[in-house]
Enzyme design. Structure first.
Site, PDB file in Angstrom:
ATOM      1  N   GLU A   6       0.875  -1.176   0.000  1.00 36.77           N
ATOM      2  CA  GLU A   6       0.000   0.000   0.000  1.00 36.77           C
ATOM      3  C   GLU A   6       0.909   1.221   0.000  1.00 36.77           C
ATOM      4  OE1 GLU A   6      -2.998   0.155   3.143  1.00 36.77           O
ATOM      5  OE2 GLU A   6      -2.685   2.308   3.353  1.00 36.77           O
TER       6      GLU A   6
ATOM      7  N   GLU B  83      -2.152  11.871   2.929  1.00 46.14           N
ATOM      8  CA  GLU B  83      -2.946  11.404   4.064  1.00 46.14           C
ATOM      9  C   GLU B  83      -2.720  12.323   5.263  1.00 46.14           C
ATOM     10  OE1 GLU B  83      -2.110   7.423   5.482  1.00 46.14           O
ATOM     11  OE2 GLU B  83      -4.156   7.197   6.217  1.00 46.14           O
TER      12      GLU B  83
END
Ligand SMILES: *[C@@H]1O[C@H](CO)[C@@H](O)[C@H](O)[C@H]1NC(C)=O
Ligand SMILES: *[C@@H]1O[C@H](CO)[C@@H](O)[C@H](O)[C@H]1NC(C)=O
Length: 336
Positions: free
Chosen positions: A134, A139
């Protein structure tokens, strides 16, 4: 050698040529509606969110697209009904997957504010998570300053503590089993996230991934427009000439080198991209009490729709370039 020829040889020889990547896909405006899937799954991070389908998103204007704009927003008008999963929002997945590539995102606005947890990221199409890796490109949570980029992998992937990059290391162990799936992170400059990012009119993110280069990311604020490579700023130029990330792109803000400490082929395969926006949950919720945000996270989400007027993605475009002369990645089956 005659002087003129030796000068020519010196001009041609020295730098190892950067990889050339050519345009594979341009996701701009309404193109997102037909090439990405609205995932109505329960949020795996336990957020106070209800991920709606495309039809609902369009009818409630939570998804909005023109020829050159694409917007994904949280509901900012309704109180969350008792018993509902949470605030309406979007989680979308690219139908296509990509391995070695350069992704360029021109972003005008990202979700900001207390209780928000937006992410733009990619994950393995095969899994099971975290197999195949991932890559979290954008974020953050709540009033965070500066973007957090991180990798989450299967065991056996560690990053050097010192790297040539502008960001700051927050952790070096990428193994998702370590420290409650913290991942290996790099934190960027204030302008790269949230209210500061939006206040500057957004900017550009670019991520290169490959066995030789590792995973590298650049960020340019709209304020630094003069430093943006032409191929990043002008996708119509890049559609013809391709992109070649090299020294002219400046210092990456995050670098994740691949080596014996983290084998690229062992930990990363073809990824699909995701945009999402959740609220509270595992990270925004647990960080809320120390975030300078008011009251409780779920109360803000459930009862204060007006707190979410800035909780939206406004995407000018996402362009994916793949290595010149290399076969395309295998793609997942179409969504049913
Ligand atoms: C839907 O959202 C877009 C983007 O924010 C906005 O420009 C438009 O006016 C909205 N449409 C309606 C009907 O509210
Ligand atoms: C990938 O890089 C590793 C070194 O990190 C090297 O041993 C391996 O041969 C490379 N694989 C390919 C396909 O180039």
């Amino acid at each position: 050698m005659r002087p003129a020829l030796s000068l020519l040889a010196a001009a041609l020889a020295p730098v190892a040529a950067a990889q050339l990547y050519t345009l594979a896909d341009a996701y701009v405006g309404t193109e997102f509606l037909s090439t990405w899937t609205w995932q109505t799954i329960a949020d795996p991070t336990n957020g106070d969110v209800n991920y709606v389908d495309l039809g609902t998103a369009v009818s409630q204007n939570l998804t909005y697209a023109t020829l050159d704009k694409f917007v994904l927003r949280a509901d900012s008008t309704n109180v969350v009904a008792n018993g509902a999963l949470g605030r309406n929002s979007n989680r979308i997945l690219s139908n296509k997957a990509y391995s070695d590539s350069v992704a360029v995102l021109d972003l005008q606005h990202m979700p900001q504010g207390c209780a928000t947890w937006p992410a733009f990221w990619s994950l393995s199409q095969t899994g099971p998570w975290p197999d195949g890796g991932e890559i979290d490109i954008i974020e953050g949570v709540n009033l965070q300053s500066g973007n957090l980029m991180s990798l989450h992998t299967s065991p056996g992937c560690t990053m050097p503590a010192t790297r040539t990059m502008s960001g700051s290391v927050t952790s070096t162990i990428c193994d998702a089993d370590y420290n409650s799936n913290q991942g290996c992170g790099v934190s960027g400059a204030p302008l790269s996230y949230g209210a500061d990012f939006n206040g500057a009119g957004g900017g550009w993110f670019a991520v290169e991934r490959g066995n030789a280069t590792g995973i590298r990311a650049w960020f340019w604020s709209r304020e630094d427009v003069a430093s943006v490579p032409l191929a990043v700023r002008y996708p119509l130029v890049a559609a013809v000439a391709g992109v070649s990330p090299d020294a002219s792109w400046g210092e990456p803000y995050a670098v994740f080198p691949m080596s014996a400490e983290c084998g690229y082929e062992e930990h990363f395969n073809a990824h699909q991209f995701v945009f999402d926006l959740t609220f509270c949950g595992d990270w925004a919720g647990s960080a809320y009490p120390t975030s300078s945000c008011p009251g409780s996270c779920t109360d803000l989400v459930n009862n204060n729709p007006e707190a979410f007027t800035e909780a939206y993605w406004e995407v000018n475009g996402l362009w994916i370039y793949t290595p010149f002369g290399q076969p395309a990645s295998p793609n997942p089956p179409p969504p049913s």
